[in-house]
Design an enzyme around this catalytic site. Sequence first.
Site, mmCIF file in Angstrom:
data_model
loop_
_atom_site.group_PDB
_atom_site.id
_atom_site.type_symbol
_atom_site.label_atom_id
_atom_site.label_comp_id
_atom_site.label_asym_id
_atom_site.label_seq_id
_atom_site.Cartn_x
_atom_site.Cartn_y
_atom_site.Cartn_z
ATOM 1 N N ASP A 37 23.431 116.993 76.597
ATOM 2 C CA ASP A 37 24.187 116.115 77.496
ATOM 3 C C ASP A 37 24.031 114.644 77.106
ATOM 4 O O ASP A 37 24.191 113.747 77.924
ATOM 5 C CB ASP A 37 23.757 116.342 78.958
ATOM 6 C CG ASP A 37 22.279 116.058 79.160
ATOM 7 O OD1 ASP A 37 21.560 115.848 78.153
ATOM 8 O OD2 ASP A 37 21.842 116.036 80.322
ATOM 9 N N HIS A 241 30.346 109.715 49.943
ATOM 10 C CA HIS A 241 30.033 109.513 51.357
ATOM 11 C C HIS A 241 28.574 109.869 51.653
ATOM 12 O O HIS A 241 28.268 110.502 52.663
ATOM 13 C CB HIS A 241 30.984 110.313 52.248
ATOM 14 C CG HIS A 241 32.361 109.745 52.269
ATOM 15 N ND1 HIS A 241 33.443 110.396 52.809
ATOM 16 C CD2 HIS A 241 32.853 108.570 51.801
ATOM 17 C CE1 HIS A 241 34.521 109.657 52.672
ATOM 18 N NE2 HIS A 241 34.199 108.539 52.060
ATOM 19 N N ASP A 258 26.858 100.443 50.486
ATOM 20 C CA ASP A 258 28.186 100.261 51.083
ATOM 21 C C ASP A 258 27.952 100.130 52.575
ATOM 22 O O ASP A 258 27.649 101.123 53.253
ATOM 23 C CB ASP A 258 29.062 101.479 50.744
ATOM 24 C CG ASP A 258 30.489 101.341 51.271
ATOM 25 O OD1 ASP A 258 30.741 100.451 52.114
ATOM 26 O OD2 ASP A 258 31.342 102.134 50.842
ATOM 27 N N ASP A 270 33.457 95.504 55.336
ATOM 28 C CA ASP A 270 33.281 96.699 54.498
ATOM 29 C C ASP A 270 32.994 96.209 53.077
ATOM 30 O O ASP A 270 33.915 95.810 52.363
ATOM 31 C CB ASP A 270 34.555 97.549 54.563
ATOM 32 C CG ASP A 270 34.424 98.858 53.788
ATOM 33 O OD1 ASP A 270 33.328 99.155 53.285
ATOM 34 O OD2 ASP A 270 35.435 99.573 53.697
ATOM 35 N N HIS A 349 38.509 108.071 43.434
ATOM 36 C CA HIS A 349 39.076 107.616 44.713
ATOM 37 C C HIS A 349 40.063 106.483 44.482
ATOM 38 O O HIS A 349 40.189 105.966 43.368
ATOM 39 C CB HIS A 349 37.965 107.212 45.695
ATOM 40 C CG HIS A 349 37.063 106.097 45.231
ATOM 41 N ND1 HIS A 349 37.450 104.769 45.255
ATOM 42 C CD2 HIS A 349 35.794 106.104 44.742
ATOM 43 C CE1 HIS A 349 36.450 104.016 44.812
ATOM 44 N NE2 HIS A 349 35.437 104.800 44.479
ATOM 45 N N HIS A 353 41.854 100.200 50.919
ATOM 46 C CA HIS A 353 42.511 100.635 52.153
ATOM 47 C C HIS A 353 42.691 99.408 53.036
ATOM 48 O O HIS A 353 42.018 98.384 52.863
ATOM 49 C CB HIS A 353 41.663 101.704 52.863
ATOM 50 C CG HIS A 353 40.214 101.304 53.035
ATOM 51 N ND1 HIS A 353 39.784 100.495 54.052
ATOM 52 C CD2 HIS A 353 39.115 101.562 52.273
ATOM 53 C CE1 HIS A 353 38.475 100.302 53.932
ATOM 54 N NE2 HIS A 353 38.039 100.921 52.847
ATOM 55 N N HIS A 360 39.098 102.056 58.041
ATOM 56 C CA HIS A 360 40.289 102.506 57.308
ATOM 57 C C HIS A 360 41.438 102.240 58.271
ATOM 58 O O HIS A 360 41.790 103.086 59.092
ATOM 59 C CB HIS A 360 40.176 103.986 56.938
ATOM 60 C CG HIS A 360 39.097 104.242 55.923
ATOM 61 N ND1 HIS A 360 38.802 105.481 55.441
ATOM 62 C CD2 HIS A 360 38.250 103.401 55.280
ATOM 63 C CE1 HIS A 360 37.813 105.400 54.551
ATOM 64 N NE2 HIS A 360 37.460 104.142 54.449
ATOM 65 N N GLU A 383 38.010 98.086 45.909
ATOM 66 C CA GLU A 383 36.711 98.732 45.707
ATOM 67 C C GLU A 383 36.703 99.770 44.597
ATOM 68 O O GLU A 383 36.452 100.952 44.843
ATOM 69 C CB GLU A 383 36.245 99.369 47.014
ATOM 70 C CG GLU A 383 37.273 100.240 47.732
ATOM 71 C CD GLU A 383 36.692 100.875 49.001
ATOM 72 O OE1 GLU A 383 35.631 101.514 48.893
ATOM 73 O OE2 GLU A 383 37.294 100.725 50.069
ATOM 74 N N TYR A 387 31.382 106.713 38.626
ATOM 75 C CA TYR A 387 30.350 107.621 39.112
ATOM 76 C C TYR A 387 30.113 108.668 38.032
ATOM 77 O O TYR A 387 30.966 109.537 37.816
ATOM 78 C CB TYR A 387 30.815 108.286 40.419
ATOM 79 C CG TYR A 387 31.366 107.259 41.392
ATOM 80 C CD1 TYR A 387 30.526 106.569 42.263
ATOM 81 C CD2 TYR A 387 32.734 106.932 41.389
ATOM 82 C CE1 TYR A 387 31.026 105.596 43.115
ATOM 83 C CE2 TYR A 387 33.240 105.955 42.232
ATOM 84 C CZ TYR A 387 32.383 105.292 43.097
ATOM 85 O OH TYR A 387 32.879 104.325 43.937
ATOM 86 N N ARG A 411 29.881 100.873 42.589
ATOM 87 C CA ARG A 411 31.117 100.455 43.269
ATOM 88 C C ARG A 411 30.929 98.995 43.653
ATOM 89 O O ARG A 411 29.816 98.583 44.001
ATOM 90 C CB ARG A 411 31.391 101.319 44.507
ATOM 91 C CG ARG A 411 32.662 100.957 45.240
ATOM 92 C CD ARG A 411 33.138 102.025 46.244
ATOM 93 N NE ARG A 411 32.213 102.321 47.317
ATOM 94 C CZ ARG A 411 31.473 103.412 47.383
ATOM 95 N NH1 ARG A 411 31.529 104.331 46.426
ATOM 96 N NH2 ARG A 411 30.642 103.609 48.398
ATOM 97 N N GLU A 413 32.899 96.282 46.176
ATOM 98 C CA GLU A 413 33.948 96.272 47.205
ATOM 99 C C GLU A 413 33.967 94.943 47.944
ATOM 100 O O GLU A 413 32.936 94.501 48.457
ATOM 101 C CB GLU A 413 33.686 97.407 48.211
ATOM 102 C CG GLU A 413 34.633 97.389 49.402
ATOM 103 C CD GLU A 413 34.448 98.580 50.336
ATOM 104 O OE1 GLU A 413 33.335 99.124 50.406
ATOM 105 O OE2 GLU A 413 35.437 98.953 51.000
HETATM 106 N N1 GLY Z 1 32.822 102.328 53.626
HETATM 107 C C1 GLY Z 1 33.967 103.115 53.597
HETATM 108 C C2 GLY Z 1 34.872 102.700 52.532
HETATM 109 O O1 GLY Z 1 34.497 101.906 51.692
HETATM 110 O O2 GLY Z 1 35.992 103.061 52.510
HETATM 111 MN MN MN Z 2 36.150 100.571 51.949
HETATM 112 MN MN MN Z 3 32.904 100.577 51.931
#
Ligand code: GLY
Ligand code: MN
Ligand code: MN
Length: 439
Positions: A37, A241, A258, A270, A349, A353, A360, A383, A387, A411, A413
């Site tokens: 709960d 992720h 990130d 972000d 990827h 975004h 997002h 970004e 990898y 990465r 970003e």
């Molecule tokens: N942190 C999520 C992205 O970079 O899209």
């Molecule tokens: Mn992002």
């Molecule tokens: Mn990110």
Amino acid sequence: MVISATVFQQRRALFLERLGAVAAVIPAAPLVTHHADVEHGFRQHSDFWYLTGFDEPGAVALFLPHRSEHPFVLFVEPKDPSAEVWHGFRWGCEGAVTQFGADLAHPRAELAERLAEYLKGAEGIAFRVGRHPSVEPLVLSAWAAQLDRAPRSGQAALGLVAPCPLLHQLRLRKTEDELERLREAARISAEAHELARQVARPGLNERQVQAAIEQHFLAQGARGPAYGSIVAGGDNACVLHYTSNNAPLRDGDLLLIDAGCSLSDYYNGDITRTFPVGGRFSAEQRALYDLVLAAQQAAIACVQPGADAEQVHAAAVRVLVGGLVELGLLQGEVDGLIEQGAYRHLYMHRTGHWLGLDVHDVGAYRLGEHPVPLEPGMVLTVEPGLYVSDRLPVPDGQPAIDARWKGIGIRIEDDVAVTSSGHEVLTAAALKSAEAMER
Ligand code: GLY
Ligand code: MN
Ligand code: MN
């Protein structure tokens, strides 16, 4: 400065104008169970927030352009001392009117009985089906009742329409007030990344670095992380992720972070930065870092009015693929490799975004065949990354990857606003030159 009541009022006026003669039903988010709960911390639905600034669960907003005497009606949880002593303050119906500009407000429990009357006379009903299970049956039954009575009443809404295109077009183009909030989220997020680089060292656990970042978010008055912070040492960075953040940091590895904060009014940062845990890049790490940075700079250079997100992605991919060929990680001719997607085991990827009240953020990237052109006020992340691991098979015809490259995930970003003359990198205070990443 947080978004003022006047700005929320202006947003509603614009939304009502765009609705024409269609009524809109926009629900707030419910509380979500974490386990047993116990509930997650409340997170308002961004559409509802954008139009109301009302930060309580379970409310429903009606936008009624066909009722000019009271076009904005809120249904809210009413004042209730015994509920408030457990769960905290509620504005109630009176607060919904005096503080949030509702023309009328009612207890949420009265929605079922009042909805049909409010919707009467609207040409259509704008409601997002499939997302709001406690409100959807009420909307459908109100509309069904209208249809049942239509032969005698002479009126019924002609259809259910999606509110998203209208509302998300508004949300996609940020006003100056919103850009200010995004700059603030970017400032706090960038500071946290600078702090993380000072804190990280071999032997610490990933989550100790996460703690430093998120401590900074809270200390600066943000609500907390905008999404699950990714603090990924070495090969963990190749899991896009990765959020378990529970491994020791090792000398010789890179650390990919990130993380971004969410402000009290939900505007988000972000940012991703990647740096050597021990303070020095290896030759392979440095080569890939320089490549990702060059790809990111090429992609950011594309951000200007009239360009589109696909061009931004294409610019990053072209630099990455060219560099990977030079390093011997791909072989072939660049155009052909791009066309075949032969780089996707190393870069799987998209390059960014939209960013706003959702990390997002909402808004179309394409309309039919056509990519949406960038306009001043749109904000996107840029970004690119690389990898290198064994998780995905090397495509036929491409070279096997030498062990010295494996376990490198990078990465970089940034959050970038489109301006009338080009772009503004909102997150520029987070350093990213290779030299700044070393110590
Ligand atoms: N942190 C999520 C992205 O970079 O899209
Ligand atoms: Mn992002
Ligand atoms: Mn990110």
